[in-house]
Write a protein that holds these residues in place. Structure first.
Motif, PDB file in Angstrom:
ATOM      1  N   LEU A  17       0.968  -1.245  -0.044  1.00 27.86           N
ATOM      2  CA  LEU A  17       0.096  -0.118   0.059  1.00 27.86           C
ATOM      3  C   LEU A  17       0.836   1.230   0.002  1.00 27.86           C
ATOM      4  CD1 LEU A  17      -2.585  -1.265   2.684  1.00 27.86           C
ATOM      5  CD2 LEU A  17      -2.923  -1.006   0.167  1.00 27.86           C
ATOM      6  N   GLU A  18       0.310   2.426  -0.443  1.00 23.59           N
ATOM      7  CA  GLU A  18       0.924   3.657  -0.489  1.00 23.59           C
ATOM      8  C   GLU A  18       0.698   4.310   0.500  1.00 23.59           C
ATOM      9  OE1 GLU A  18       3.606   4.572  -2.366  1.00 23.59           O
ATOM     10  OE2 GLU A  18       3.782   2.274  -2.941  1.00 23.59           O
ATOM     11  N   PRO A  19       1.531   4.913   1.664  1.00 22.97           N
ATOM     12  CA  PRO A  19       0.958   5.994   2.713  1.00 22.97           C
ATOM     13  C   PRO A  19       0.662   7.211   1.836  1.00 22.97           C
ATOM     14  CG  PRO A  19       2.805   4.724   3.378  1.00 22.97           C
ATOM     15  CD  PRO A  19       2.627   4.528   1.819  1.00 22.97           C
ATOM     16  N   GLY A  20      -0.459   7.877   2.265  1.00 18.62           N
ATOM     17  CA  GLY A  20      -0.915   9.259   1.745  1.00 18.62           C
ATOM     18  C   GLY A  20      -1.726   8.836   0.491  1.00 18.62           C
ATOM     19  N   GLU A  21      -1.578   7.836   0.038  1.00 17.07           N
ATOM     20  CA  GLU A  21      -2.575   7.512  -1.471  1.00 17.07           C
ATOM     21  C   GLU A  21      -3.678   6.603  -1.129  1.00 17.07           C
ATOM     22  OE1 GLU A  21      -0.128   6.067  -4.743  1.00 17.07           O
ATOM     23  OE2 GLU A  21       1.292   7.805  -4.411  1.00 17.07           O
ATOM     24  N   ASN A  22      -3.414   5.504  -0.243  1.00 17.51           N
ATOM     25  CA  ASN A  22      -4.386   4.354   0.026  1.00 17.51           C
ATOM     26  C   ASN A  22      -4.367   4.174   1.230  1.00 17.51           C
ATOM     27  OD1 ASN A  22      -2.457   2.772  -0.677  1.00 17.51           O
ATOM     28  ND2 ASN A  22      -3.487   1.560  -2.197  1.00 17.51           N
ATOM     29  N   LEU A  23      -3.367   4.425   1.995  1.00 18.46           N
ATOM     30  CA  LEU A  23      -3.163   4.175   3.510  1.00 18.46           C
ATOM     31  C   LEU A  23      -2.848   5.469   4.249  1.00 18.46           C
ATOM     32  CD1 LEU A  23      -2.672   2.033   5.806  1.00 18.46           C
ATOM     33  CD2 LEU A  23      -0.347   1.823   4.573  1.00 18.46           C
ATOM     34  N   PHE A  24      -3.851   5.685   5.393  1.00 15.92           N
ATOM     35  CA  PHE A  24      -3.669   6.844   5.959  1.00 15.92           C
ATOM     36  C   PHE A  24      -3.752   6.762   7.392  1.00 15.92           C
ATOM     37  CE2 PHE A  24      -6.103   7.273   2.075  1.00 15.92           C
ATOM     38  CZ  PHE A  24      -5.298   8.365   1.345  1.00 15.92           C
ATOM     39  N   TYR A  25      -3.291   7.863   8.192  1.00 12.77           N
ATOM     40  CA  TYR A  25      -3.518   7.810   9.621  1.00 12.77           C
ATOM     41  C   TYR A  25      -4.357   9.111  10.147  1.00 12.77           C
ATOM     42  CZ  TYR A  25       0.902   9.939  10.626  1.00 12.77           C
ATOM     43  OH  TYR A  25       2.184  10.749  10.431  1.00 12.77           O
ATOM     44  N   ASN A  26      -5.063   8.871  11.121  1.00  9.43           N
ATOM     45  CA  ASN A  26      -5.732  10.276  11.681  1.00  9.43           C
ATOM     46  C   ASN A  26      -7.157  10.329  10.935  1.00  9.43           C
ATOM     47  OD1 ASN A  26      -3.999  10.482  13.769  1.00  9.43           O
ATOM     48  ND2 ASN A  26      -2.746  11.977  12.785  1.00  9.43           N
ATOM     49  N   SER A  27      -6.815  10.644   9.700  1.00 11.63           N
ATOM     50  CA  SER A  27      -8.421  11.088   8.912  1.00 11.63           C
ATOM     51  C   SER A  27      -8.380  10.261   7.654  1.00 11.63           C
ATOM     52  CB  SER A  27      -8.566  12.360   8.903  1.00 11.63           C
ATOM     53  OG  SER A  27      -7.716  13.088   8.159  1.00 11.63           O
ATOM     54  N   MET A  28      -9.480   9.970   7.117  1.00 10.67           N
ATOM     55  CA  MET A  28      -9.570   9.397   5.887  1.00 10.67           C
ATOM     56  C   MET A  28     -10.252  10.390   4.611  1.00 10.67           C
ATOM     57  SD  MET A  28     -12.001   6.019   4.948  1.00 10.67           S
ATOM     58  CE  MET A  28     -10.932   4.830   5.939  1.00 10.67           C
ATOM     59  N   PRO A  29      -9.551  10.539   3.744  1.00 11.65           N
ATOM     60  CA  PRO A  29     -10.353  11.459   2.750  1.00 11.65           C
ATOM     61  C   PRO A  29     -11.313  10.768   2.089  1.00 11.65           C
ATOM     62  CG  PRO A  29      -8.161  10.655   1.918  1.00 11.65           C
ATOM     63  CD  PRO A  29      -8.436  10.191   3.295  1.00 11.65           C
ATOM     64  N   ASP A  30     -12.279  11.638   1.276  1.00 14.70           N
ATOM     65  CA  ASP A  30     -13.281  11.097   0.719  1.00 14.70           C
ATOM     66  C   ASP A  30     -12.794   9.967  -0.579  1.00 14.70           C
ATOM     67  OD1 ASP A  30     -16.094  10.620   0.078  1.00 14.70           O
ATOM     68  OD2 ASP A  30     -15.978  11.922  -1.439  1.00 14.70           O
ATOM     69  N   GLU A  31     -11.676  10.459  -1.200  1.00  5.71           N
ATOM     70  CA  GLU A  31     -10.925   9.550  -2.135  1.00  5.71           C
ATOM     71  C   GLU A  31      -9.713   8.999  -1.780  1.00  5.71           C
ATOM     72  OE1 GLU A  31     -12.482   8.670  -5.235  1.00  5.71           O
ATOM     73  OE2 GLU A  31     -14.308   9.754  -4.398  1.00  5.71           O
ATOM     74  N   PRO A  32      -9.201   7.963  -2.191  1.00  5.06           N
ATOM     75  CA  PRO A  32      -9.901   7.000  -3.136  1.00  5.06           C
ATOM     76  C   PRO A  32     -11.049   6.162  -2.324  1.00  5.06           C
ATOM     77  CG  PRO A  32      -7.858   5.925  -2.530  1.00  5.06           C
ATOM     78  CD  PRO A  32      -7.989   7.509  -1.672  1.00  5.06           C
ATOM     79  N   ASP A  33     -11.697   5.516  -3.170  1.00  2.00           N
ATOM     80  CA  ASP A  33     -12.816   4.541  -2.595  1.00  2.00           C
ATOM     81  C   ASP A  33     -12.431   3.539  -1.860  1.00  2.00           C
ATOM     82  OD1 ASP A  33     -14.907   6.131  -3.785  1.00  2.00           O
ATOM     83  OD2 ASP A  33     -14.699   4.914  -5.787  1.00  2.00           O
ATOM     84  N   ASN A  34     -11.156   2.758  -2.226  1.00  5.73           N
ATOM     85  CA  ASN A  34     -10.446   1.700  -1.533  1.00  5.73           C
ATOM     86  C   ASN A  34      -9.304   2.149  -0.887  1.00  5.73           C
ATOM     87  OD1 ASN A  34     -12.230   0.318  -3.073  1.00  5.73           O
ATOM     88  ND2 ASN A  34     -11.040  -0.078  -4.662  1.00  5.73           N
ATOM     89  N   CYS A  35      -9.262   2.047   0.581  1.00  2.88           N
ATOM     90  CA  CYS A  35      -8.338   2.757   1.460  1.00  2.88           C
ATOM     91  C   CYS A  35      -8.340   1.991   2.720  1.00  2.88           C
ATOM     92  CB  CYS A  35      -8.240   4.285   1.346  1.00  2.88           C
ATOM     93  SG  CYS A  35      -9.510   5.101   1.963  1.00  2.88           S
ATOM     94  N   VAL A  36      -7.279   2.421   3.434  1.00  7.48           N
ATOM     95  CA  VAL A  36      -7.159   2.062   4.815  1.00  7.48           C
ATOM     96  C   VAL A  36      -6.783   2.849   5.856  1.00  7.48           C
ATOM     97  CG1 VAL A  36      -5.658   0.412   6.417  1.00  7.48           C
ATOM     98  CG2 VAL A  36      -6.266  -0.473   4.050  1.00  7.48           C
ATOM     99  N   LEU A  37      -7.371   3.008   6.918  1.00  5.86           N
ATOM    100  CA  LEU A  37      -7.168   4.037   7.858  1.00  5.86           C
ATOM    101  C   LEU A  37      -6.791   3.603   9.194  1.00  5.86           C
ATOM    102  CD1 LEU A  37      -7.357   7.229   8.775  1.00  5.86           C
ATOM    103  CD2 LEU A  37      -9.677   6.619   9.414  1.00  5.86           C
ATOM    104  N   LEU A  38      -5.728   4.174   9.777  1.00  5.97           N
ATOM    105  CA  LEU A  38      -5.182   3.828  11.270  1.00  5.97           C
ATOM    106  C   LEU A  38      -5.462   4.987  12.118  1.00  5.97           C
ATOM    107  CD1 LEU A  38      -3.400   1.878   9.344  1.00  5.97           C
ATOM    108  CD2 LEU A  38      -1.943   1.722  11.367  1.00  5.97           C
ATOM    109  N   GLN A  39      -6.340   4.772  13.237  1.00  5.95           N
ATOM    110  CA  GLN A  39      -6.564   6.001  14.268  1.00  5.95           C
ATOM    111  C   GLN A  39      -6.159   5.558  15.469  1.00  5.95           C
ATOM    112  OE1 GLN A  39     -10.703   6.449  13.465  1.00  5.95           O
ATOM    113  NE2 GLN A  39     -10.245   8.511  12.483  1.00  5.95           N
ATOM    114  N   GLN A  40      -5.552   6.480  16.408  1.00  3.51           N
ATOM    115  CA  GLN A  40      -5.224   6.233  17.727  1.00  3.51           C
ATOM    116  C   GLN A  40      -6.378   6.399  18.559  1.00  3.51           C
ATOM    117  OE1 GLN A  40      -1.599   7.616  19.111  1.00  3.51           O
ATOM    118  NE2 GLN A  40      -2.226   7.363  21.427  1.00  3.51           N
ATOM    119  N   GLU A  41      -6.881   5.646  19.488  1.00  2.00           N
ATOM    120  CA  GLU A  41      -8.147   5.961  20.226  1.00  2.00           C
ATOM    121  C   GLU A  41      -7.703   6.540  21.790  1.00  2.00           C
ATOM    122  OE1 GLU A  41     -10.684   2.518  19.595  1.00  2.00           O
ATOM    123  OE2 GLU A  41     -11.730   3.900  18.731  1.00  2.00           O
ATOM    124  N   ALA A  42      -8.506   7.344  22.272  1.00  2.00           N
ATOM    125  CA  ALA A  42      -8.114   8.006  23.641  1.00  2.00           C
ATOM    126  C   ALA A  42      -8.428   7.007  24.673  1.00  2.00           C
ATOM    127  CB  ALA A  42      -8.909   9.153  23.654  1.00  2.00           C
TER     128      ALA A  42
END
Length: 136
Positions: A17-42
């Motif tokens: 996967l490509e960070p910033g293209e289809n793999l994100f952390y903190n927030s997920m953009p509306d595009e691309p349709d197919n992606c992965v998000l990692l979030q830290q919970e409090a």
């Protein structure tokens, strides 16, 4: 060190996967349709002072236009957070994220269906605890 950045780079390497293209952390953009998000919970999990560690609660969200593909990607992220060993039977609870950081991971849930958004994209989610050496 940012634990989400470390996890993102590790998952990117294991899953092509490509960070910033289809793999994100903190927030997920509306595009691309197919992606992965990692979030830290409090959440707070106490770690005895004698143990030089920090516990992070991480939520993984996978979005895909295909229900089965969303599940399959979530299951692969789960697998690589479970162990970095090629053979999962050799899992020891430790995952080497980089040359300088090895963490202990504890998946809390398996990937489960979360929702379908207004564009018809499917979401699967799971949570894990990640124990790392104390940063501060």
């Amino acid at each position: 060190m940012n634990i989400l950045d470390e996890l993102t780079n590790y998952i990117a390497d294991k899953m092509s996967l490509e960070p910033g293209e289809n793999l994100f952390y903190n927030s997920m953009p509306d595009e691309p349709d197919n992606c992965v998000l990692l979030q830290q919970e409090a959440y707070s999990t106490g770690v005895p002072v004698q143990i030089d560690a920090t516990c992070y609660h991480v939520k993984v969200i996978v979005r895909n236009v295909s229900n089965s593909d969303a599940y399959d990607v979530a299951a692969m992220v789960y697998r690589w957070l479970y162990t970095d060993k090629e053979d999962t039977a050799e899992a020891d609870g430790l995952v080497k994220l980089s040359d300088t950081l090895t963490v202990a991971t504890v998946p809390l849930t398996e990937p489960i269906w979360y929702k379908t958004d207004e564009k018809g994209r499917k979401y699967f989610v799971f949570k894990a605890r990640v124990f790392s050496h104390r940063i501060i």
